[in-house]
Design a protein around this motif. Structure first.
Motif, PDB file in Angstrom:
ATOM      1  N   UNK A  40     -14.336 -63.751 -38.309  1.00 35.58           N
ATOM      2  CA  UNK A  40     -15.827 -63.543 -37.917  1.00 35.58           C
ATOM      3  C   UNK A  40     -16.712 -64.566 -38.443  1.00 35.58           C
ATOM      4  N   UNK A  41     -17.905 -64.839 -37.940  1.00 37.59           N
ATOM      5  CA  UNK A  41     -18.806 -65.898 -38.265  1.00 37.59           C
ATOM      6  C   UNK A  41     -19.140 -65.548 -39.833  1.00 37.59           C
ATOM      7  N   UNK A  42     -19.547 -64.316 -40.153  1.00 35.23           N
ATOM      8  CA  UNK A  42     -19.688 -63.950 -41.399  1.00 35.23           C
ATOM      9  C   UNK A  42     -18.656 -64.291 -42.507  1.00 35.23           C
TER      10      UNK A  42
ATOM     11  N   UNK B 145     -25.541 -72.800 -39.460  1.00 34.18           N
ATOM     12  CA  UNK B 145     -26.225 -72.743 -38.456  1.00 34.18           C
ATOM     13  C   UNK B 145     -26.399 -71.287 -37.883  1.00 34.18           C
ATOM     14  N   UNK B 146     -27.587 -71.292 -37.159  1.00 36.96           N
ATOM     15  CA  UNK B 146     -27.763 -69.901 -36.483  1.00 36.96           C
ATOM     16  C   UNK B 146     -26.651 -69.551 -35.706  1.00 36.96           C
ATOM     17  N   UNK B 147     -26.578 -68.108 -35.400  1.00 34.05           N
ATOM     18  CA  UNK B 147     -25.435 -67.969 -34.485  1.00 34.05           C
ATOM     19  C   UNK B 147     -26.087 -67.976 -32.991  1.00 34.05           C
ATOM     20  N   UNK B 148     -27.313 -67.728 -33.004  1.00 34.56           N
ATOM     21  CA  UNK B 148     -27.977 -68.013 -31.297  1.00 34.56           C
ATOM     22  C   UNK B 148     -27.706 -69.448 -31.058  1.00 34.56           C
TER      23      UNK B 148
ATOM     24  N   UNK C 246     -25.168 -71.445 -32.001  1.00 32.78           N
ATOM     25  CA  UNK C 246     -24.047 -71.397 -31.278  1.00 32.78           C
ATOM     26  C   UNK C 246     -23.638 -71.160 -29.958  1.00 32.78           C
ATOM     27  N   UNK C 247     -24.481 -69.828 -29.582  1.00 31.64           N
ATOM     28  CA  UNK C 247     -24.350 -69.405 -28.348  1.00 31.64           C
ATOM     29  C   UNK C 247     -24.996 -70.093 -27.223  1.00 31.64           C
ATOM     30  N   UNK C 248     -25.991 -70.670 -27.623  1.00 28.28           N
ATOM     31  CA  UNK C 248     -26.547 -71.747 -26.919  1.00 28.28           C
ATOM     32  C   UNK C 248     -26.031 -73.064 -26.277  1.00 28.28           C
ATOM     33  N   UNK C 249     -25.211 -73.472 -27.370  1.00 29.02           N
ATOM     34  CA  UNK C 249     -24.128 -74.567 -27.280  1.00 29.02           C
ATOM     35  C   UNK C 249     -23.137 -74.388 -26.282  1.00 29.02           C
ATOM     36  N   UNK C 250     -22.595 -73.259 -26.649  1.00 33.14           N
ATOM     37  CA  UNK C 250     -21.547 -72.754 -25.688  1.00 33.14           C
ATOM     38  C   UNK C 250     -21.863 -72.638 -24.172  1.00 33.14           C
TER      39      UNK C 250
ATOM     40  N   UNK D  18     -20.498 -78.096 -36.062  1.00 31.27           N
ATOM     41  CA  UNK D  18     -20.315 -78.323 -37.160  1.00 31.27           C
ATOM     42  C   UNK D  18     -21.356 -77.163 -37.716  1.00 31.27           C
ATOM     43  N   UNK D  19     -20.772 -76.063 -38.232  1.00 32.59           N
ATOM     44  CA  UNK D  19     -21.969 -74.926 -38.761  1.00 32.59           C
ATOM     45  C   UNK D  19     -22.277 -75.430 -40.239  1.00 32.59           C
ATOM     46  N   UNK D  20     -21.706 -76.355 -40.873  1.00 32.26           N
ATOM     47  CA  UNK D  20     -21.908 -76.563 -42.124  1.00 32.26           C
ATOM     48  C   UNK D  20     -23.178 -77.462 -42.097  1.00 32.26           C
ATOM     49  N   UNK D  21     -23.332 -78.471 -40.973  1.00 29.37           N
ATOM     50  CA  UNK D  21     -24.419 -79.382 -41.331  1.00 29.37           C
ATOM     51  C   UNK D  21     -25.323 -79.167 -39.909  1.00 29.37           C
ATOM     52  N   UNK D  22     -25.041 -77.979 -39.175  1.00 27.89           N
ATOM     53  CA  UNK D  22     -25.847 -77.998 -37.988  1.00 27.89           C
ATOM     54  C   UNK D  22     -25.673 -78.887 -37.117  1.00 27.89           C
TER      55      UNK D  22
END
Length: 113
Positions: free
Chosen positions: A7-9, A49-52, A54-58, A78-82
């Motif tokens: 999970x993202x969390x 990085x905000x979940x939304x 990631x959704x937009x990127x996908x 990269x969720x660490x550096x957005x």
């Protein structure tokens, strides 16, 4: 595909634990104070990085893959550096902040008439 499904969390929790582990390492204690302060501030201030985003990127993968002149080879989020890194066949690599990703698409995927 390169990371097991969790999970993202749980991923965010794991990243926070890695920051804690680095601070707990004995090597950290022998680092100069200014480096320890920089690393401490960075790990305390870090937010994923905000979940939304990631959704937009996908969601943008389909139009990126359908560009007539370019071939998108791969995308790294990269969720660490957005950050989003996109590699194309002939124009190399684009590195975009997640918050500016939509603007990147608007500037690069619109067609002039």
């Amino acid at each position: 595909r390169q990371f097991p499904r969790i999970s993202y969390e749980d991923k965010v929790s794991m990243i926070r634990n890695i920051y804690k582990s680095v601070r707990a390492d004995p090597i950290y204690q022998v680092m100069p104070d200014y480096w320890r302060n920089i690393m401490l501030r960075r790990s305390k201030a870090w937010e994923p990085m905000e979940k939304q985003e990631i959704v937009n990127i996908i969601a943008a993968q389909k139009p990126l893959r359908e560009m007539p002149v370019y071939f998108m080879r791969n995308v790294l989020i990269c969720i660490v550096q957005s950050l989003v890194r996109i590699q194309f066949n002939c124009d190399g690599t684009q590195i975009i902040s997640a918050e500016n990703f939509q603007r990147f698409l608007e500037e690069n995927l619109t067609t002039e008439t």
